[in-house]
Scaffold this active site. Structure first.
Site, PDB file in Angstrom:
ATOM      1  N   ALA A  69       0.836  -1.204   0.000  1.00 17.50           N
ATOM      2  CA  ALA A  69       0.000   0.000   0.000  1.00 17.50           C
ATOM      3  C   ALA A  69       0.870   1.252   0.000  1.00 17.50           C
ATOM      4  CB  ALA A  69      -0.939  -0.006   1.201  1.00 17.50           C
ATOM      5  N   THR A  70       2.070   1.161   0.540  1.00 24.63           N
ATOM      6  CA  THR A  70       2.984   2.314   0.538  1.00 24.63           C
ATOM      7  C   THR A  70       3.247   2.752  -0.897  1.00 24.63           C
ATOM      8  OG1 THR A  70       4.008   1.649   2.606  1.00 24.63           O
ATOM      9  CG2 THR A  70       5.338   3.036   1.153  1.00 24.63           C
ATOM     10  N   GLN A 178      -6.753  -0.171   6.134  1.00 21.82           N
ATOM     11  CA  GLN A 178      -7.212  -0.651   7.449  1.00 21.82           C
ATOM     12  C   GLN A 178      -8.699  -0.983   7.458  1.00 21.82           C
ATOM     13  OE1 GLN A 178      -5.568  -1.606   9.991  1.00 21.82           O
ATOM     14  NE2 GLN A 178      -3.542  -0.720   9.683  1.00 21.82           N
ATOM     15  N   SER A 196      -3.807  -3.373   0.915  1.00 22.50           N
ATOM     16  CA  SER A 196      -2.673  -4.277   1.036  1.00 22.50           C
ATOM     17  C   SER A 196      -3.131  -5.615   1.631  1.00 22.50           C
ATOM     18  CB  SER A 196      -1.685  -3.575   1.983  1.00 22.50           C
ATOM     19  OG  SER A 196      -0.524  -4.265   2.082  1.00 22.50           O
ATOM     20  N   HIS A 198      -1.669  -8.003   3.133  1.00 23.46           N
ATOM     21  CA  HIS A 198      -1.101  -8.552   4.381  1.00 23.46           C
ATOM     22  C   HIS A 198      -1.881  -8.099   5.614  1.00 23.46           C
ATOM     23  CE1 HIS A 198       1.266  -5.144   6.192  1.00 23.46           C
ATOM     24  NE2 HIS A 198       1.321  -4.707   4.955  1.00 23.46           N
ATOM     25  N   THR A 234       8.302  -7.363 -13.706  1.00 25.03           N
ATOM     26  CA  THR A 234       7.741  -8.659 -14.091  1.00 25.03           C
ATOM     27  C   THR A 234       6.496  -8.956 -13.257  1.00 25.03           C
ATOM     28  OG1 THR A 234       9.924  -9.462 -14.663  1.00 25.03           O
ATOM     29  CG2 THR A 234       8.240 -11.139 -14.260  1.00 25.03           C
ATOM     30  N   CYS A 320       4.689   1.719  11.227  1.00 25.46           N
ATOM     31  CA  CYS A 320       5.513   2.356  10.200  1.00 25.46           C
ATOM     32  C   CYS A 320       6.246   3.588  10.694  1.00 25.46           C
ATOM     33  CB  CYS A 320       4.651   2.721   9.005  1.00 25.46           C
ATOM     34  SG  CYS A 320       3.749   1.317   8.407  1.00 25.46           S
TER      35      CYS A 320
HETATM   36  N1  PMP Z   1      -1.932   2.682   4.790  1.00 24.49           N
HETATM   37  C1  PMP Z   1      -2.319   2.310   6.018  1.00 24.49           C
HETATM   38  C2  PMP Z   1      -3.571   2.940   6.601  1.00 24.49           C
HETATM   39  C3  PMP Z   1      -1.605   1.350   6.740  1.00 24.49           C
HETATM   40  O1  PMP Z   1      -2.009   0.977   7.955  1.00 24.49           O
HETATM   41  C4  PMP Z   1      -0.449   0.768   6.150  1.00 24.49           C
HETATM   42  C5  PMP Z   1       0.369  -0.280   6.878  1.00 24.49           C
HETATM   43  N2  PMP Z   1       0.618  -0.019   8.201  1.00 24.49           N
HETATM   44  C6  PMP Z   1      -0.055   1.216   4.872  1.00 24.49           C
HETATM   45  C7  PMP Z   1      -0.835   2.159   4.231  1.00 24.49           C
HETATM   46  C8  PMP Z   1       1.170   0.663   4.197  1.00 24.49           C
HETATM   47  O2  PMP Z   1       0.963  -0.646   3.799  1.00 24.49           O
HETATM   48  P1  PMP Z   1       2.156  -1.571   3.271  1.00 24.49           P
HETATM   49  O3  PMP Z   1       2.785  -2.155   4.489  1.00 24.49           O
HETATM   50  O4  PMP Z   1       1.466  -2.602   2.442  1.00 24.49           O
HETATM   51  O5  PMP Z   1       3.092  -0.752   2.490  1.00 24.49           O
END
Ligand code: PMP
Length: 374
Positions: A69-70, A178, A196, A198, A234, A320
């Site tokens: 998601a980052t 989230q 994301s 995960h 890829t 993060c």
């Molecule tokens: N957006 C939000 C609201 C998140 O909580 C997170 C992960 N903590 C991210 C983005 C980033 O996700 P990723 O770890 O997949 O880069």
């Protein structure tokens, strides 16, 4: 060990991991290869993409796979800002966003874009009147998360989307990382959605950007073959199939899991309210799986470390951000620097057992007594 940090990461579902391993071995061909294994991989990716679109009811959107998601947030925000700079250089967001959103905006500000942050009300939600005041003809993007990762506040996305719809040059980006897989979501009138897997028992290292078909982004990575013009590299066949399956599994059981988590969360809040120095920072708009609290007078890192010594995993701020500064989100919502400095987060999921929560309360009681005694 008692793991209460499911908003940071979740264990991968066994079925998802099995599928990932199987495809990694059976369909390892490059999906852009003009041979049999390439076509097999391409078919798997196409199936996964259709599956995701169906589940999210977004058949007219493009799905772009990223590393997380980052990266998806970076691509959405910088991609719009760079491509639509002739329409304006004004963007709006909130101070409750993930670092990948606020970091992208900070970068844009450094190269001449104007960023405004909309006020957050005491209940943690966006002040719609203030948004109405801020939005202008040259606003090209509003970026607001569905649910923030610290306080778990669910934003009035539908009302925000209707307000933005009156501005044809302005796109709406929602970071749903989230929210998706945790609560029912609706992505109508949203131009860009990021998430994301995960966070919902899929794999780490994958992210998704869902974008309106008629919206053009400036790519952030150049060169190399890909599934999309917008993201080189890829194609990650096994990852895309695993993401589609993870989404399917968790959406199938969403209501049931949500009910379970809400019951556990209510029990936990009741137990924690018996401690006079506990103050809840999450609000009535917070989702059930996230509970942010402060123990007045005890720094967040000290309480977290004490819990960690007893093998309990919780988070301070979001996973993060690693620095020791007060939480900006908690400061905004509570107006208290002291609460912002002592805030930490418990996050639950359907795997959390009653027994784990009972044991957690015993550990909590011990840490509370040892850290608050004068
Ligand atoms: N957006 C939000 C609201 C998140 O909580 C997170 C992960 N903590 C991210 C983005 C980033 O996700 P990723 O770890 O997949 O880069």
């Amino acid at each position: 060990m008692i793991y209460l940090d499911y908003a940071a990461d979740t264990p991968v579902d066994a079925q998802v991991l099995d599928l990932f391993c199987q495809i990694s071995q059976d369909a390892f061909g490059n999906a852009n290869g003009a041979h049999r294994l390439g076509r097999k991989a391409k078919q798997l990716i196409d199936n996964a993409t259709i599956n995701i679109k169906n589940q999210l009811s977004c058949l007219n959107m493009e799905i772009i796979y990223t590393s997380g998601a980052t990266e998806a947030n970076n691509l959405a925000i910088k991609g719009v800002a760079r491509n639509y700079r002739e329409n304006g250089r004004h963007l709006i967001s909130t101070c409750l966003e993930h670092a990948s959103v606020s970091g992208s905006l900070k970068y844009l500000q450094s190269i001449g874009y104007e960023i405004d942050l909309v006020s957050i009300k005491k209940d943690g939600t966006v002040d719609l009147d203030h948004l109405r005041e801020l939005i202008r003809e040259d606003t090209i993007l509003v970026s607001i998360n569905y649910v923030d990762s610290e306080l778990g506040v669910c934003q009035p996305i539908k009302s925000i989307a209707s307000l933005i719809a009156a501005y044809p040059n302005c796109f709406f980006h929602v970071d749903a990382t989230q929210a998706l897989g945790k609560i029912p979501v609706c992505f109508e009138q949203i131009d860009l959605v990021t998430f994301s897997p995960h966070k919902f028992f899929g794999l780490n290292g994958m992210g998704v950007l869902q974008k309106n078909d008629n919206l053009i982004l400036e790519p952030q990575i150049h060169g190399g073959t890909s599934t999309s013009y917008y993201r080189s590299g890829t194609p990650f066949t096994a990852g895309t199939a695993a993401t589609a399956l993870a989404l399917e599994l968790c959406l199938d059981q969403l209501e049931e899991r949500l009910t379970q988590v809400a019951l556990k969360s209510d029990w936990l809040k009741k137990q924690l309210s018996n401690y006079p120095l506990v103050s809840f920072n999450s609000t009535e708009h917070s989702v059930a799986h996230i509970l942010n609290l402060s123990i007045k007078g005890v720094k967040a890192q000290a309480f977290q470390a004490a819990l960690s010594d007893q093998e309990v995993c919780v988070s301070t701020k979001s996973a993060c951000s690693t620095d020791n500064t007060p939480s900006r989100s908690v400061l905004t919502v509570t107006g208290s620097r002291e609460l912002a400095r002592s805030s930490w987060r418990i996050s639950l999921c359907h795997l959390t057992t009653d027994r784990e929560l009972q044991e957690f309360m015993e550990v909590f009681d011990y840490c509370y007594k040892s850290l608050t005694k004068k």
